[in-house]
Write a protein that holds these residues in place. Structure first.
Motif, PDB file in Angstrom:
ATOM      1  N   ALA A 217      47.355  71.656  83.256  1.00  0.00           N
ATOM      2  CA  ALA A 217      47.513  70.991  84.548  1.00  0.00           C
ATOM      3  C   ALA A 217      46.332  70.078  84.842  1.00  0.00           C
ATOM      4  O   ALA A 217      46.504  68.935  85.291  1.00  0.00           O
ATOM      5  CB  ALA A 217      47.663  72.037  85.649  1.00  0.00           C
ATOM      6  N   ARG A 218      45.128  70.567  84.577  1.00  0.00           N
ATOM      7  CA  ARG A 218      43.927  69.772  84.851  1.00  0.00           C
ATOM      8  C   ARG A 218      43.876  68.545  83.938  1.00  0.00           C
ATOM      9  O   ARG A 218      43.464  67.463  84.364  1.00  0.00           O
ATOM     10  CB  ARG A 218      42.687  70.652  84.670  1.00  0.00           C
ATOM     11  N   LEU A 219      44.317  68.701  82.677  1.00  0.00           N
ATOM     12  CA  LEU A 219      44.344  67.577  81.750  1.00  0.00           C
ATOM     13  C   LEU A 219      45.277  66.492  82.266  1.00  0.00           C
ATOM     14  O   LEU A 219      44.938  65.307  82.249  1.00  0.00           O
ATOM     15  CB  LEU A 219      44.792  68.053  80.365  1.00  0.00           C
ATOM     16  N   VAL A 220      46.448  66.880  82.745  1.00  0.00           N
ATOM     17  CA  VAL A 220      47.400  65.900  83.274  1.00  0.00           C
ATOM     18  C   VAL A 220      46.836  65.238  84.526  1.00  0.00           C
ATOM     19  O   VAL A 220      46.921  64.016  84.685  1.00  0.00           O
ATOM     20  CB  VAL A 220      48.758  66.566  83.565  1.00  0.00           C
ATOM     21  N   GLU A 221      46.251  66.027  85.421  1.00  0.00           N
ATOM     22  CA  GLU A 221      45.645  65.460  86.631  1.00  0.00           C
ATOM     23  C   GLU A 221      44.641  64.366  86.270  1.00  0.00           C
ATOM     24  O   GLU A 221      44.668  63.258  86.819  1.00  0.00           O
ATOM     25  CB  GLU A 221      44.923  66.547  87.421  1.00  0.00           C
ATOM     26  N   HIS A 222      43.727  64.703  85.354  1.00  0.00           N
ATOM     27  CA  HIS A 222      42.683  63.748  84.999  1.00  0.00           C
ATOM     28  C   HIS A 222      43.277  62.526  84.299  1.00  0.00           C
ATOM     29  O   HIS A 222      42.878  61.385  84.588  1.00  0.00           O
ATOM     30  CB  HIS A 222      41.647  64.407  84.085  1.00  0.00           C
ATOM     31  N   ALA A 223      44.216  62.737  83.393  1.00  0.00           N
ATOM     32  CA  ALA A 223      44.793  61.629  82.636  1.00  0.00           C
ATOM     33  C   ALA A 223      45.520  60.651  83.550  1.00  0.00           C
ATOM     34  O   ALA A 223      45.432  59.432  83.377  1.00  0.00           O
ATOM     35  CB  ALA A 223      45.747  62.162  81.567  1.00  0.00           C
ATOM     36  N   ILE A 224      46.232  61.180  84.553  1.00  0.00           N
ATOM     37  CA  ILE A 224      46.946  60.311  85.489  1.00  0.00           C
ATOM     38  C   ILE A 224      45.960  59.582  86.398  1.00  0.00           C
ATOM     39  O   ILE A 224      46.060  58.369  86.615  1.00  0.00           O
ATOM     40  CB  ILE A 224      47.937  61.140  86.328  1.00  0.00           C
ATOM     41  N   ALA A 225      44.980  60.315  86.935  1.00  0.00           N
ATOM     42  CA  ALA A 225      44.025  59.715  87.869  1.00  0.00           C
ATOM     43  C   ALA A 225      43.147  58.678  87.188  1.00  0.00           C
ATOM     44  O   ALA A 225      42.841  57.631  87.773  1.00  0.00           O
ATOM     45  CB  ALA A 225      43.163  60.799  88.504  1.00  0.00           C
ATOM     46  N   ALA A 226      42.718  58.954  85.953  1.00  0.00           N
ATOM     47  CA  ALA A 226      41.820  58.049  85.241  1.00  0.00           C
ATOM     48  C   ALA A 226      42.567  56.990  84.448  1.00  0.00           C
ATOM     49  O   ALA A 226      41.945  56.178  83.766  1.00  0.00           O
ATOM     50  CB  ALA A 226      40.922  58.850  84.286  1.00  0.00           C
ATOM     51  N   ARG A 227      43.901  56.993  84.532  1.00  0.00           N
ATOM     52  CA  ARG A 227      44.746  56.032  83.817  1.00  0.00           C
ATOM     53  C   ARG A 227      44.540  56.107  82.308  1.00  0.00           C
ATOM     54  O   ARG A 227      44.596  55.092  81.613  1.00  0.00           O
ATOM     55  CB  ARG A 227      44.496  54.607  84.318  1.00  0.00           C
ATOM     56  N   LEU A 228      44.308  57.330  81.794  1.00  0.00           N
ATOM     57  CA  LEU A 228      44.254  57.484  80.342  1.00  0.00           C
ATOM     58  C   LEU A 228      45.625  57.238  79.738  1.00  0.00           C
ATOM     59  O   LEU A 228      45.742  56.798  78.591  1.00  0.00           O
ATOM     60  CB  LEU A 228      43.781  58.896  79.962  1.00  0.00           C
ATOM     61  N   VAL A 229      46.665  57.557  80.500  1.00  0.00           N
ATOM     62  CA  VAL A 229      48.034  57.267  80.085  1.00  0.00           C
ATOM     63  C   VAL A 229      48.767  56.654  81.270  1.00  0.00           C
ATOM     64  O   VAL A 229      48.472  56.946  82.421  1.00  0.00           O
ATOM     65  CB  VAL A 229      48.775  58.540  79.604  1.00  0.00           C
ATOM     66  N   THR A 230      49.731  55.784  80.982  1.00  0.00           N
ATOM     67  CA  THR A 230      50.535  55.130  82.014  1.00  0.00           C
ATOM     68  C   THR A 230      52.001  55.174  81.596  1.00  0.00           C
ATOM     69  O   THR A 230      52.344  55.633  80.501  1.00  0.00           O
ATOM     70  CB  THR A 230      50.108  53.660  82.200  1.00  0.00           C
ATOM     71  N   ARG A 231      52.864  54.672  82.450  1.00  0.00           N
ATOM     72  CA  ARG A 231      54.299  54.647  82.142  1.00  0.00           C
ATOM     73  C   ARG A 231      54.585  53.886  80.867  1.00  0.00           C
ATOM     74  O   ARG A 231      55.535  54.200  80.134  1.00  0.00           O
ATOM     75  CB  ARG A 231      55.071  54.019  83.306  1.00  0.00           C
ATOM     76  N   ASP A 232      53.781  52.880  80.572  1.00  0.00           N
ATOM     77  CA  ASP A 232      54.000  52.101  79.346  1.00  0.00           C
ATOM     78  C   ASP A 232      53.873  52.959  78.098  1.00  0.00           C
ATOM     79  O   ASP A 232      54.474  52.660  77.061  1.00  0.00           O
ATOM     80  CB  ASP A 232      53.007  50.938  79.274  1.00  0.00           C
ATOM     81  N   ASP A 233      53.089  54.040  78.185  1.00  0.00           N
ATOM     82  CA  ASP A 233      52.867  54.889  77.018  1.00  0.00           C
ATOM     83  C   ASP A 233      54.052  55.794  76.709  1.00  0.00           C
ATOM     84  O   ASP A 233      54.088  56.444  75.651  1.00  0.00           O
ATOM     85  CB  ASP A 233      51.613  55.753  77.214  1.00  0.00           C
ATOM     86  N   LEU A 234      55.033  55.864  77.600  1.00  0.00           N
ATOM     87  CA  LEU A 234      56.213  56.688  77.328  1.00  0.00           C
ATOM     88  C   LEU A 234      56.947  56.224  76.078  1.00  0.00           C
ATOM     89  O   LEU A 234      57.623  57.020  75.414  1.00  0.00           O
ATOM     90  CB  LEU A 234      57.162  56.655  78.525  1.00  0.00           C
ATOM     91  N   ALA A 235      56.794  54.940  75.751  1.00  0.00           N
ATOM     92  CA  ALA A 235      57.433  54.416  74.540  1.00  0.00           C
ATOM     93  C   ALA A 235      56.925  55.115  73.291  1.00  0.00           C
ATOM     94  O   ALA A 235      57.624  55.162  72.267  1.00  0.00           O
ATOM     95  CB  ALA A 235      57.208  52.911  74.441  1.00  0.00           C
ATOM     96  N   LEU A 236      55.709  55.675  73.354  1.00  0.00           N
ATOM     97  CA  LEU A 236      55.149  56.361  72.194  1.00  0.00           C
ATOM     98  C   LEU A 236      55.978  57.579  71.811  1.00  0.00           C
ATOM     99  O   LEU A 236      56.019  57.972  70.634  1.00  0.00           O
ATOM    100  CB  LEU A 236      53.713  56.800  72.485  1.00  0.00           C
TER     101      LEU A 236
END
Length: 256
Positions: A217-236
């Motif tokens: 949960a904390r990893l997802v929180e940080h990744a979303i807040a810090a923009r480590l991943v975005t909607r564009d990365d769903l293509a991966l």
């Protein structure tokens, strides 16, 4: 950034708006707004969530966000993910940006809400664009498989349109989504959390009984807040397996 007065021309304290799941709640100076299982914004009946978790109020000319819970923390960031804070129980901070995003998890559910300030206390001052390859502030070097892992865990949040709540997948479900064994997934998860922990990201470590659940949960929180991943990365997630192209950044080894 430059400081601007948080009042309208008539001298009245500026109001703000809290956005969650397509609904907008007007925040008025002189009135405290609470978020939790109960309160002005009743999220849901998630028993992992505090009855009263967050409080927004106008004090001394600024809007403040306070964590009035006893166990849960929240990640707070500006709209571009350039400034990030971890709001622990008992802490509070001023909401000085035009749009402030708040992300937090309670059990397997991750929530995201945004506070929009009518008159933000800080206003951006445009800066000249950095030369290509020279801007490294906030950058986190990830291997292809590490980024895939984060995208798989954050997929429900990334597919959500706007603020709201999402159920995070278990490690087994995320591993299945990627076509990995659970052993490989957990090893990659260890690597990502260790890397962020070394970079000073809080919440990547925890007690023996809570580590496996909380770190996802904390990893997802940080990744979303810090923009480590975005909607564009769903293509991966729909791309062919990287195979032997999963190389670590220079100077970094990753155990397979």
């Amino acid at each position: 950034m430059e400081t601007v007065p948080p009042e309208d021309p008539a001298g009245r304290p500026a109001a703000a708006t809290l956005e969650f799941a397509g609904e907008y709640h007007r925040l008025e100076p002189g009135r405290t707004f609470t978020v939790g299982r109960e309160g002005d914004l009743e999220l849901d009946d998630n028993l992992f969530l505090h009855r009263h978790f967050l409080r927004v109020e106008h004090v001394s000319g600024l809007w403040w966000l306070a964590n009035v819970g006893s166990r849960l923390s929240a990640t707070v960031t500006d709209s571009e993910g350039r400034v990030q804070a971890w709001l622990a129980p008992g802490a509070r901070l001023p909401l000085v940006f035009r749009a402030t995003t708040v992300v937090f998890s309670a059990g397997p559910t991750t929530y995201e809400l945004t506070v929009h300030a009518d008159e933000p206390a800080f206003r951006e001052v445009p800066r000249p664009a950095a030369e290509e390859g020279l801007s490294t502030i906030g950058a986190v070097p990830l291997t292809e498989s590490q980024k895939l892992l984060i995208v798989a865990l954050a997929e429900p949040v990334l597919r959500r349109d706007g603020t709201g709540m999402s159920e995070l997948p278990t490690s087994a479900k995320a591993a299945e989504r990627l076509g990995w064994t659970l052993t490989r997934f957990n090893r990659k998860l260890d690597n990502v959390c260790d890397k962020l922990d070394r970079l000073g990201v809080p919440g990547m470590r925890g007690g023996v009984r809570q580590f496996a659940t909380n770190r996802r949960a904390r990893l997802v929180e940080h990744a979303i807040a810090a923009r480590l991943v975005t909607r564009d990365d769903l293509a991966l997630l729909d791309a062919p397996p990287a195979g032997s192209t999963d190389h670590a950044p220079a100077g970094e080894e990753e155990n397979e």
